[in-house]
Design a protein around this motif. Structure first.
Motif, short mmCIF file in Angstrom:
data_model
loop_
_atom_site.label_atom_id
_atom_site.label_comp_id
_atom_site.label_asym_id
_atom_site.label_seq_id
_atom_site.Cartn_x
_atom_site.Cartn_y
_atom_site.Cartn_z
N LEU A 270 -1.20 -14.12 -2.45
CA LEU A 270 -1.33 -14.52 -3.34
C LEU A 270 -1.95 -14.61 -4.24
O LEU A 270 -1.49 -15.30 -5.88
CB LEU A 270 -2.12 -15.45 -2.40
CG LEU A 270 -1.66 -15.97 -0.95
CD1 LEU A 270 -2.48 -16.86 -0.34
CD2 LEU A 270 -0.36 -17.27 -0.81
N SER A 271 -2.81 -13.81 -4.37
CA SER A 271 -3.23 -12.97 -5.95
C SER A 271 -1.61 -11.97 -6.90
O SER A 271 -2.83 -12.07 -8.06
CB SER A 271 -4.37 -12.71 -6.02
OG SER A 271 -5.20 -13.69 -5.47
N ASN A 272 -0.83 -11.37 -6.11
CA ASN A 272 -0.07 -10.77 -6.95
C ASN A 272 -0.54 -10.03 -7.36
O ASN A 272 -0.34 -8.77 -8.40
CB ASN A 272 0.44 -11.79 -8.33
CG ASN A 272 1.89 -11.39 -8.52
OD1 ASN A 272 2.58 -10.85 -7.94
ND2 ASN A 272 2.49 -11.67 -9.83
N HIS A 273 -1.21 -9.18 -6.67
CA HIS A 273 -1.88 -7.65 -7.08
C HIS A 273 -1.16 -6.90 -7.00
O HIS A 273 -0.07 -7.07 -6.01
CB HIS A 273 -2.98 -7.78 -5.50
CG HIS A 273 -3.62 -6.64 -5.80
ND1 HIS A 273 -3.60 -5.31 -6.28
CD2 HIS A 273 -5.26 -6.80 -5.77
CE1 HIS A 273 -3.95 -4.26 -6.05
NE2 HIS A 273 -5.49 -5.27 -6.30
N PRO A 274 -0.84 -5.95 -8.27
CA PRO A 274 0.03 -5.10 -8.26
C PRO A 274 -0.21 -4.14 -7.32
O PRO A 274 1.70 -3.50 -6.61
CB PRO A 274 -0.49 -4.26 -9.53
CG PRO A 274 -1.83 -4.37 -9.52
CD PRO A 274 -2.19 -6.01 -8.64
N ARG A 275 -0.55 -3.17 -6.12
CA ARG A 275 -0.67 -2.91 -4.96
C ARG A 275 -0.43 -3.25 -3.65
O ARG A 275 0.18 -2.86 -2.92
CB ARG A 275 -2.41 -1.93 -4.49
CG ARG A 275 -2.53 -1.54 -5.77
CD ARG A 275 -4.24 -0.93 -5.52
NE ARG A 275 -4.59 0.54 -6.25
CZ ARG A 275 -5.54 0.82 -6.10
NH1 ARG A 275 -6.89 0.52 -4.55
NH2 ARG A 275 -5.86 0.65 -7.08
N ILE A 276 0.39 -4.61 -3.48
CA ILE A 276 0.62 -5.25 -2.46
C ILE A 276 2.26 -5.45 -3.04
O ILE A 276 3.18 -5.74 -4.18
CB ILE A 276 0.57 -6.59 -2.26
CG1 ILE A 276 -0.87 -6.52 -1.92
CG2 ILE A 276 1.08 -7.68 -1.22
CD1 ILE A 276 -1.58 -5.85 -1.25
N SER A 277 3.58 -5.18 -1.69
CA SER A 277 4.62 -4.85 -2.17
C SER A 277 5.37 -5.77 -2.17
O SER A 277 4.80 -6.64 -1.92
CB SER A 277 5.24 -4.13 -0.82
OG SER A 277 5.38 -4.81 0.02
N ALA A 278 6.49 -6.04 -3.02
CA ALA A 278 6.92 -7.29 -3.45
C ALA A 278 7.69 -8.04 -2.21
O ALA A 278 8.03 -9.49 -1.74
CB ALA A 278 8.33 -7.03 -3.97
N ARG A 279 8.16 -7.15 -1.06
CA ARG A 279 8.51 -7.08 0.52
C ARG A 279 6.97 -8.48 0.81
O ARG A 279 7.54 -9.57 1.74
CB ARG A 279 8.66 -6.35 1.00
CG ARG A 279 9.39 -6.70 2.70
CD ARG A 279 9.94 -5.43 3.63
NE ARG A 279 10.25 -5.57 4.64
CZ ARG A 279 10.57 -4.72 5.91
NH1 ARG A 279 11.13 -4.16 5.53
NH2 ARG A 279 11.05 -5.15 6.59
N THR A 280 5.97 -8.24 0.78
CA THR A 280 5.25 -8.29 1.54
C THR A 280 4.42 -9.98 0.98
O THR A 280 4.12 -10.69 1.72
CB THR A 280 3.72 -7.33 1.54
OG1 THR A 280 4.11 -6.02 2.59
CG2 THR A 280 2.77 -8.32 2.23
N LYS A 281 4.12 -9.66 -0.29
CA LYS A 281 4.68 -10.49 -1.41
C LYS A 281 5.40 -12.00 -0.68
O LYS A 281 4.71 -12.95 -0.28
CB LYS A 281 4.49 -10.33 -2.72
CG LYS A 281 3.46 -9.44 -3.11
CD LYS A 281 3.97 -9.72 -5.06
CE LYS A 281 2.35 -8.41 -5.47
NZ LYS A 281 2.72 -8.01 -6.35
N LYS A 282 6.54 -11.34 -0.04
CA LYS A 282 8.20 -12.88 -0.13
C LYS A 282 7.62 -12.79 0.77
O LYS A 282 7.68 -14.37 1.32
CB LYS A 282 9.22 -12.11 -0.29
CG LYS A 282 10.21 -12.39 -0.04
CD LYS A 282 11.64 -12.42 0.16
CE LYS A 282 12.34 -13.09 -0.43
NZ LYS A 282 12.97 -13.22 1.40
N ALA A 283 7.17 -12.75 2.20
CA ALA A 283 6.88 -12.89 3.24
C ALA A 283 5.84 -13.72 3.30
O ALA A 283 5.30 -14.92 4.24
CB ALA A 283 6.50 -11.41 4.11
N VAL A 284 4.67 -13.30 2.78
CA VAL A 284 2.86 -14.18 2.86
C VAL A 284 3.78 -15.39 2.44
O VAL A 284 3.26 -16.42 2.82
CB VAL A 284 2.13 -13.41 1.72
CG1 VAL A 284 1.20 -14.22 1.54
CG2 VAL A 284 1.38 -12.51 2.54
N ARG A 285 4.01 -15.55 1.05
CA ARG A 285 4.77 -17.24 0.08
C ARG A 285 5.55 -17.51 1.36
O ARG A 285 5.18 -19.12 1.39
CB ARG A 285 5.43 -16.51 -0.96
CG ARG A 285 4.59 -16.23 -2.33
CD ARG A 285 5.12 -16.07 -3.48
NE ARG A 285 6.87 -15.31 -3.61
CZ ARG A 285 6.39 -13.80 -4.41
NH1 ARG A 285 5.21 -13.33 -4.74
NH2 ARG A 285 7.41 -13.50 -3.66
#
Length: 346
Positions: free
Chosen positions: A24-39
């Motif tokens: 949710l904080s757009n951390h660079p170590r989190i993959s784009a796929r995981t960020k999309k799923a979380v959002r």
């Protein structure tokens, strides 16, 4: 129904709450796929992030404070609108405050913005302000400060303004080119640098064209409509009244226009008029009011961009002093010569 938390999102996706928080904080170590799923899950569960907690974690609130003397002038509202457009595009929200041209209120505005932990402040100084310690409090705490229009020379502070001297000089020179020789000036309070520069530009234009400065044609005020009316009434009682008025604000010029019409004076044949600011109403009055455009949209855009540049690279940033070239908008209130000599129109 209970409020959705990061634990609910983590449970649904079978990941840790800390991973949800970083996504949710757009951390660079989190993959784009995981960020999309979380959002996507956050949206479906109607999750609302705790902005205070997020600010404490990141050290940023993504809030930009704005302080203006007033919001009921189109110049300031236009600057605010431009700042907001640039800030919003970079995912910043804005908090707008107004000082009502009072130093005490301005200090209160700054304290409120400090409590809100804004990431920066863009401000235009009040007419009353003579002590700038509240602004220094911002820079002393490492908070970016950008001043526009009404500015002061402060350390670690960027400035965006127009060349008020040049605007006044060109306005006065235009009146001289129209055949005017007794040119009055409605000057603002000289505490503010913008009015000092406008007065100086007016005087220098007279001197360069070998026209003697006459103290009787100078009227100091807050350059509001009522001040323009009072000043024009005073000038018309002179043994040798003026054949033109250059006002340091459109409002004072409109006040003068009202009196001239009431007295049966022709504009510009008897008295030519020029204002300063290019307020919206200047193109609607009859005759249209010649004025100096302060480029409010451009000023707001540059002020916001300067803030963003500083907040993104604080260690490399060097304070800027940006001076824009004003534009003389010639309309019927000053145009005694043939209309083909019109320099610009709105």
């Amino acid at each position: 129904m209970s409020k959705t938390t990061i634990y609910d999102i983590a449970s649904e996706l079978n990941i840790t709450p800390s991973t949800v928080s970083r996504a949710l904080s757009n951390h660079p170590r989190i993959s784009a796929r995981t960020k999309k799923a979380v959002r996507e899950v956050a949206t479906r569960l109607n999750y609302r992030q705790n902005s205070i907690a997020a600010a404490l974690r990141s050290g940023k609130t993504n809030m930009l404070g704005i302080v203006v003397p007033t919001t009921d002038r189109s110049f300031f509202s236009s600057v605010i609108r431009s700042i907001e457009q640039v800030a919003t595009a970079s995912e910043y929200n804005v908090m707008i405050t107004q000082s009502n041209d009072q130093e005490k209120m301005e200090r209160s505005n700054i304290e409120a913005l400090l409590r809100a932990q804004v990431d920066g402040v863009i401000a235009s100084i009040s007419r009353e302000t003579s002590d700038y310690s509240h602004f220094r409090k911002l820079t002393d705490n490492g908070i970016p400060l950008v001043l526009f229009d009404r500015v002061a020379d402060l350390n670690h502070t960027s400035i965006v303004r127009i060349d008020d001297y040049r605007g006044a000089y060109e306005a006065t020179a235009h009146l001289i080119a129209q055949g005017c020789s007794r040119i009055a000036h409605f000057a603002g309070q000289q505490k503010l640098d913008i009015y000092q520069q406008r007065f100086r530009g007016y005087k220098d234009a007279l001197q360069d064209h070998r026209i003697a400065f006459d103290e009787a044609l100078l009227h100091y005020s807050n350059v509001k409509i009522e001040d323009g009316r009072a000043g024009m009434n005073t000038l018309l009682r002179l043994k040798s009244p003026p054949d033109a008025v250059f006002a340091a604000s459109d409002y004072a010029a409109i006040g003068a226009m009202q009196v001239l019409k009431e007295k049966g004076k022709r504009i510009p044949e008897d008295v030519a008029l020029i204002g300063f600011m290019n307020e919206t109403f200047t193109s609607f009055v009859d005759p249209g009011l010649t004025t100096v455009d302060q480029l409010s949209k451009k000023m707001g855009e540059i002020a916001a961009s300067t803030f963003l540049e500083q907040v993104e690279c604080p260690d490399e940033f060097v304070s800027k002093k940006i001076i824009l070239s004003p534009k003389l908008i010639v309309r019927g209130s000053s145009l005694k010569a043939d209309s083909s000599s019109m320099e610009s129109n709105s």
